[in-house]
Design a protein around this motif. Structure first.
Motif, PDB file in Angstrom:
ATOM      1  N   LYS A 161      52.525  41.118  50.021  1.00 44.66           N
ATOM      2  CA  LYS A 161      52.124  39.782  50.461  1.00 44.66           C
ATOM      3  C   LYS A 161      50.959  39.827  51.449  1.00 44.66           C
ATOM      4  CE  LYS A 161      53.982  35.457  52.317  1.00 44.66           C
ATOM      5  NZ  LYS A 161      55.208  34.759  52.811  1.00 44.66           N
ATOM      6  N   SER A 162      51.104  40.630  52.497  1.00 50.64           N
ATOM      7  CA  SER A 162      50.041  40.678  53.507  1.00 50.64           C
ATOM      8  C   SER A 162      48.864  41.533  53.050  1.00 50.64           C
ATOM      9  CB  SER A 162      50.598  41.223  54.833  1.00 50.64           C
ATOM     10  OG  SER A 162      51.111  42.532  54.665  1.00 50.64           O
ATOM     11  N   VAL A 163      49.139  42.622  52.312  1.00 46.48           N
ATOM     12  CA  VAL A 163      48.040  43.484  51.858  1.00 46.48           C
ATOM     13  C   VAL A 163      47.175  42.753  50.833  1.00 46.48           C
ATOM     14  CG1 VAL A 163      47.481  45.608  50.599  1.00 46.48           C
ATOM     15  CG2 VAL A 163      49.234  45.651  52.378  1.00 46.48           C
ATOM     16  N   PHE A 164      47.805  42.050  49.897  1.00 46.40           N
ATOM     17  CA  PHE A 164      47.033  41.311  48.894  1.00 46.40           C
ATOM     18  C   PHE A 164      46.207  40.196  49.550  1.00 46.40           C
ATOM     19  CE2 PHE A 164      50.029  42.162  45.017  1.00 46.40           C
ATOM     20  CZ  PHE A 164      49.728  43.513  45.111  1.00 46.40           C
ATOM     21  N   ARG A 165      46.752  39.603  50.608  1.00 46.32           N
ATOM     22  CA  ARG A 165      46.013  38.540  51.299  1.00 46.32           C
ATOM     23  C   ARG A 165      44.749  39.100  51.949  1.00 46.32           C
ATOM     24  NH1 ARG A 165      50.043  36.420  53.841  1.00 46.32           N
ATOM     25  NH2 ARG A 165      49.861  37.704  55.735  1.00 46.32           N
ATOM     26  N   LYS A 166      44.849  40.291  52.519  1.00 49.59           N
ATOM     27  CA  LYS A 166      43.682  40.892  53.182  1.00 49.59           C
ATOM     28  C   LYS A 166      42.771  41.593  52.185  1.00 49.59           C
ATOM     29  CE  LYS A 166      42.387  43.554  57.238  1.00 49.59           C
ATOM     30  NZ  LYS A 166      42.880  44.235  58.463  1.00 49.59           N
ATOM     31  N   HIS A 167      43.348  42.127  51.085  1.00 52.53           N
ATOM     32  CA  HIS A 167      42.574  42.861  50.081  1.00 52.53           C
ATOM     33  C   HIS A 167      42.873  42.274  48.695  1.00 52.53           C
ATOM     34  CE1 HIS A 167      41.668  45.931  53.136  1.00 52.53           C
ATOM     35  NE2 HIS A 167      42.963  45.953  53.427  1.00 52.53           N
ATOM     36  N   PRO A 168      42.282  41.141  48.363  1.00 53.43           N
ATOM     37  CA  PRO A 168      42.576  40.488  47.072  1.00 53.43           C
ATOM     38  C   PRO A 168      42.331  41.384  45.860  1.00 53.43           C
ATOM     39  CG  PRO A 168      41.309  39.028  48.516  1.00 53.43           C
ATOM     40  CD  PRO A 168      41.318  40.378  49.168  1.00 53.43           C
ATOM     41  N   ALA A 169      41.427  42.344  45.976  1.00 57.76           N
ATOM     42  CA  ALA A 169      41.124  43.231  44.841  1.00 57.76           C
ATOM     43  C   ALA A 169      42.343  44.039  44.424  1.00 57.76           C
ATOM     44  CB  ALA A 169      39.964  44.166  45.191  1.00 57.76           C
ATOM     45  N   ILE A 170      43.221  44.362  45.380  1.00 65.09           N
ATOM     46  CA  ILE A 170      44.426  45.124  45.046  1.00 65.09           C
ATOM     47  C   ILE A 170      45.392  44.241  44.260  1.00 65.09           C
ATOM     48  CG2 ILE A 170      46.346  46.489  45.959  1.00 65.09           C
ATOM     49  CD1 ILE A 170      44.656  47.056  48.434  1.00 65.09           C
ATOM     50  N   GLY A 171      45.536  42.988  44.700  1.00 65.35           N
ATOM     51  CA  GLY A 171      46.384  42.054  43.969  1.00 65.35           C
ATOM     52  C   GLY A 171      45.861  41.797  42.568  1.00 65.35           C
ATOM     53  N   ALA A 172      44.532  41.781  42.420  1.00 64.04           N
ATOM     54  CA  ALA A 172      43.936  41.536  41.100  1.00 64.04           C
ATOM     55  C   ALA A 172      44.255  42.677  40.138  1.00 64.04           C
ATOM     56  CB  ALA A 172      42.426  41.374  41.245  1.00 64.04           C
ATOM     57  N   ILE A 173      44.361  43.890  40.640  1.00 64.20           N
ATOM     58  CA  ILE A 173      44.718  45.028  39.787  1.00 64.20           C
ATOM     59  C   ILE A 173      46.104  44.820  39.203  1.00 64.20           C
ATOM     60  CG2 ILE A 173      45.278  47.496  39.787  1.00 64.20           C
ATOM     61  CD1 ILE A 173      43.075  47.861  41.886  1.00 64.20           C
ATOM     62  N   LYS A 174      47.033  44.385  40.030  1.00 69.95           N
ATOM     63  CA  LYS A 174      48.405  44.148  39.555  1.00 69.95           C
ATOM     64  C   LYS A 174      48.412  43.117  38.421  1.00 69.95           C
ATOM     65  CE  LYS A 174      52.994  42.653  41.098  1.00 69.95           C
ATOM     66  NZ  LYS A 174      53.853  42.307  42.272  1.00 69.95           N
ATOM     67  N   GLU A 175      47.671  42.033  38.596  1.00 76.53           N
ATOM     68  CA  GLU A 175      47.636  40.993  37.561  1.00 76.53           C
ATOM     69  C   GLU A 175      46.995  41.514  36.274  1.00 76.53           C
ATOM     70  OE1 GLU A 175      49.250  38.149  37.766  1.00 76.53           O
ATOM     71  OE2 GLU A 175      49.914  38.956  39.708  1.00 76.53           O
ATOM     72  N   LYS A 176      45.954  42.342  36.399  1.00 71.46           N
ATOM     73  CA  LYS A 176      45.297  42.883  35.205  1.00 71.46           C
ATOM     74  C   LYS A 176      46.230  43.820  34.440  1.00 71.46           C
ATOM     75  CE  LYS A 176      40.410  42.537  36.514  1.00 71.46           C
ATOM     76  NZ  LYS A 176      39.153  43.296  36.789  1.00 71.46           N
ATOM     77  N   LEU A 177      47.059  44.569  35.175  1.00 70.66           N
ATOM     78  CA  LEU A 177      48.008  45.455  34.509  1.00 70.66           C
ATOM     79  C   LEU A 177      48.994  44.642  33.668  1.00 70.66           C
ATOM     80  CD1 LEU A 177      48.682  48.087  37.323  1.00 70.66           C
ATOM     81  CD2 LEU A 177      47.452  48.457  35.176  1.00 70.66           C
ATOM     82  N   TYR A 178      49.452  43.529  34.209  1.00 74.08           N
ATOM     83  CA  TYR A 178      50.328  42.655  33.420  1.00 74.08           C
ATOM     84  C   TYR A 178      49.572  42.081  32.217  1.00 74.08           C
ATOM     85  CZ  TYR A 178      54.376  42.609  36.550  1.00 74.08           C
ATOM     86  OH  TYR A 178      55.494  42.958  37.272  1.00 74.08           O
ATOM     87  N   ASP A 179      48.309  41.729  32.424  1.00 76.51           N
ATOM     88  CA  ASP A 179      47.502  41.164  31.329  1.00 76.51           C
ATOM     89  C   ASP A 179      47.320  42.166  30.187  1.00 76.51           C
ATOM     90  OD1 ASP A 179      47.233  38.809  32.723  1.00 76.51           O
ATOM     91  OD2 ASP A 179      45.227  39.277  33.502  1.00 76.51           O
ATOM     92  N   THR A 180      47.362  43.470  30.532  1.00 78.10           N
ATOM     93  CA  THR A 180      47.157  44.496  29.491  1.00 78.10           C
ATOM     94  C   THR A 180      48.466  44.990  28.882  1.00 78.10           C
ATOM     95  OG1 THR A 180      47.102  46.257  31.175  1.00 78.10           O
ATOM     96  CG2 THR A 180      44.979  45.280  30.517  1.00 78.10           C
ATOM     97  N   GLY A 181      49.566  44.305  29.205  1.00 74.83           N
ATOM     98  CA  GLY A 181      50.830  44.623  28.537  1.00 74.83           C
ATOM     99  C   GLY A 181      51.868  45.357  29.348  1.00 74.83           C
ATOM    100  N   ALA A 182      51.625  45.570  30.636  1.00 78.10           N
ATOM    101  CA  ALA A 182      52.630  46.243  31.461  1.00 78.10           C
ATOM    102  C   ALA A 182      53.884  45.381  31.554  1.00 78.10           C
ATOM    103  CB  ALA A 182      52.078  46.516  32.860  1.00 78.10           C
ATOM    104  N   VAL A 183      55.052  46.022  31.459  1.00 79.94           N
ATOM    105  CA  VAL A 183      56.303  45.273  31.617  1.00 79.94           C
ATOM    106  C   VAL A 183      56.688  45.161  33.084  1.00 79.94           C
ATOM    107  CG1 VAL A 183      57.203  45.774  29.330  1.00 79.94           C
ATOM    108  CG2 VAL A 183      57.662  47.374  31.208  1.00 79.94           C
ATOM    109  N   TYR A 184      56.112  46.028  33.924  1.00 79.04           N
ATOM    110  CA  TYR A 184      56.324  45.927  35.359  1.00 79.04           C
ATOM    111  C   TYR A 184      55.129  46.543  36.058  1.00 79.04           C
ATOM    112  CZ  TYR A 184      58.302  46.308  40.040  1.00 79.04           C
ATOM    113  OH  TYR A 184      58.508  46.192  41.395  1.00 79.04           O
ATOM    114  N   ALA A 185      54.727  45.946  37.176  1.00 71.69           N
ATOM    115  CA  ALA A 185      53.623  46.475  37.972  1.00 71.69           C
ATOM    116  C   ALA A 185      53.927  46.229  39.442  1.00 71.69           C
ATOM    117  CB  ALA A 185      52.303  45.820  37.585  1.00 71.69           C
ATOM    118  N   SER A 186      53.476  47.151  40.284  1.00 77.43           N
ATOM    119  CA  SER A 186      53.735  47.022  41.718  1.00 77.43           C
ATOM    120  C   SER A 186      52.774  47.916  42.480  1.00 77.43           C
ATOM    121  CB  SER A 186      55.178  47.423  42.038  1.00 77.43           C
ATOM    122  OG  SER A 186      55.438  47.365  43.434  1.00 77.43           O
ATOM    123  N   MET A 187      52.559  47.579  43.751  1.00 73.72           N
ATOM    124  CA  MET A 187      51.797  48.452  44.625  1.00 73.72           C
ATOM    125  C   MET A 187      52.704  49.596  45.071  1.00 73.72           C
ATOM    126  SD  MET A 187      49.590  47.371  48.015  1.00 73.72           S
ATOM    127  CE  MET A 187      51.018  47.120  49.086  1.00 73.72           C
TER     128      MET A 187
END
Length: 229
Positions: A161-187
């Motif tokens: 929550k706080s890391v993605f808020r300060k570094h949106p690029a990290i949160g975007a990676i998680k969303e892209k992994l889901y977009d490419t078919g990941a069944v689970y993604a996490s930092m």
């Protein structure tokens, strides 16, 4: 050393600390050690911790110190809170400082995993400052034994929550992994690496994350994994 340059003095390296830790109690000869560093530092992947732990294991085996796994874990805990995990080096539930464990009766096998590291440094103090301690509504120890498809939105890394808020690029990676078919993604831990789990062969993602370090492999059974150790 070779591979990724290692910062700091040799005395601060966990491999050197591991040697001196055992040398206090055992008659170890002087050694020349070559460290080939390939896990990015400050990435939340336990690269330095695993180096220190496997140094202990190597010394124990090569010099026939006959230290049990529990004794090695005690020594590893003196190097760092997460070092003991790499002595055991199998799926476990960690508690207290992360150096006490319970075995998991069920854990996903045969899945494909992708690691994406954006090269963003997330300071440990910075990450912990953004977390408000709270007892989870569901036990992580129980959640991790459910089918992976049920993990999303239920097993959440509180650092995100706080890391993605300060570094949106990290949160975007998680969303892209889901977009490419990941069944689970996490930092991973306090970041900044993000991992995705895939039931089928993981896609080629170098083009999706052109400026990131990308690695992929498979989750194996303990018996299969032991053949690589």
């Amino acid at each position: 050393a070779s591979g990724i340059p290692v910062d700091g003095s040799p005395e601060s390296n966990l491999c050197v600390k591991a040697y001196h830790l055992l040398a206090q109690e055992f008659n170890l000869p002087a050694l020349q050690v070559h460290l080939h560093k390939i896990i990015p530092m400050g990435a939340g992947l336990g690269g330095g911790s695993s180096d220190g732990a496997f140094m202990l294991k190597m010394l124990n085996e090569n010099f026939q110190l006959e230290l049990s796994e529990d004794r090695l874990c005690d020594y590893a805990s003196q190097l760092g809170s997460d070092c003991a995990f790499f002595i055991k080096n199998r799926p476990l539930f960690g508690f207290e400082r992360g150096n006490r464990f319970r075995e998991l009766s069920v854990f996903p096998k045969y899945m494909h995993v992708v690691l994406v590291n954006p090269g963003i440094h997330v300071g440990t103090a910075e990450a912990y400052a953004g977390v408000s301690p709270a007892k989870p509504t569901e036990s992580v120890e129980e959640l991790v034994q459910l089918p992976v498809e049920e993990w999303k939105d239920r097993m959440v890394n509180d650092f995100e929550k706080s890391v993605f808020r300060k570094h949106p690029a990290i949160g975007a990676i998680k969303e892209k992994l889901y977009d490419t078919g990941a069944v689970y993604a996490s930092m991973t831990g306090s970041g900044s690496t993000v991992y995705g789990l895939y039931k089928e062969t993981a896609p080629e993602l170098e083009a999706v994350f052109p400026e990131c370090f990308v690695w992929k492999g498979r989750l194996l059974t303990q018996k299969q994994a032991s053949t690589y150790l």
